[in-house]
Every structure is written in C-alpha cells, then in structure tokens.
Design a protein around this motif. Structure first.
Motif, short mmCIF file in Angstrom:
data_model
loop_
_atom_site.label_atom_id
_atom_site.label_comp_id
_atom_site.label_asym_id
_atom_site.label_seq_id
_atom_site.Cartn_x
_atom_site.Cartn_y
_atom_site.Cartn_z
N VAL A 132 2.55 5.93 -0.36
CA VAL A 132 3.35 5.16 -0.94
C VAL A 132 4.09 5.73 -2.05
O VAL A 132 3.61 6.81 -2.52
CB VAL A 132 2.59 3.92 -1.29
N ASN A 187 5.53 1.98 -6.27
CA ASN A 187 4.41 0.88 -5.62
C ASN A 187 2.86 1.19 -6.19
O ASN A 187 2.56 0.43 -6.25
CB ASN A 187 4.78 1.37 -4.14
N CYS A 202 -4.57 2.60 -4.64
CA CYS A 202 -3.32 3.03 -5.41
C CYS A 202 -3.66 4.00 -6.47
O CYS A 202 -2.65 4.77 -6.92
CB CYS A 202 -2.75 1.62 -6.02
N GLN A 218 -3.29 7.16 -5.03
CA GLN A 218 -1.88 7.46 -4.53
C GLN A 218 -1.02 7.92 -5.80
O GLN A 218 -0.47 8.84 -5.63
CB GLN A 218 -1.09 6.28 -4.07
#
Length: 88
Positions: free
Chosen positions: A5, A9, A69, A72
């Motif tokens: 991503v 985001n 996340c 990421q």
C-alpha cells in the motif's frame, strides 16, 4: 520486499488503528465491568461480558491492522532512505 500500500494509506491506517484500539478498549472495559452507563437501561444488552468479548475481538483485529500497516510504513521509510525513485 516492496510495500503493498502507499505511504499515505499506511500512516492513515496506523492512526485509525491506534484510535480504534484506545476507544474500543475503553468501551470494552466498561462493558466487562457492567458499568451502569453501558448496561443500566432496559434497551441495553443483558450480558455485558459477552459484548465485551466481541469488542475485544475487534481490538485484536485492529491490532493486526496496526502491525500490517506499521510494517508497510517501515518498508516505505527503508525504501526512501536508499534513495529509490518513486514513479507513483
């Protein structure tokens, strides 16, 4: 490994996940203690501990989102330190 991503985001997901974990943990703890504000009315659920279990299940799911996340965002930071050129 490349990020799945975008950086925006990933950071947005981190902020939302932390906020959800904090708020849902507070609400879940109120239900588990059967606080009168949560289960004191006739329209409120009868078994506060069952509701708290469901809420804490959502906290676990948001925890998984936070880890994903965060990973990421870490990949984006590592990629930007190497001087990689992003076309998107």
């Amino acid at each position: 490994m490349k990020p799945v991503v975008s950086a925006l985001n990933a950071w947005s997901c981190i902020v939302v996940s932390v906020f959800a974990i904090v708020i849902l943990s507070i609400i879940g703890s109120l239900f588990s203690r059967e606080h009168h504000a949560m289960v004191g009315s006739t329209e409120d659920p009868v078994d506060g501990k069952a509701v708290a279990g469901s809420i804490f299940g959502a906290v676990v799911i948001y925890g998984v989102f936070l880890v994903f996340c965060g990973f990421q965002a870490f990949l984006h930071m590592r990629e930007s330190r190497r001087g990689a050129i992003s076309l998107s």
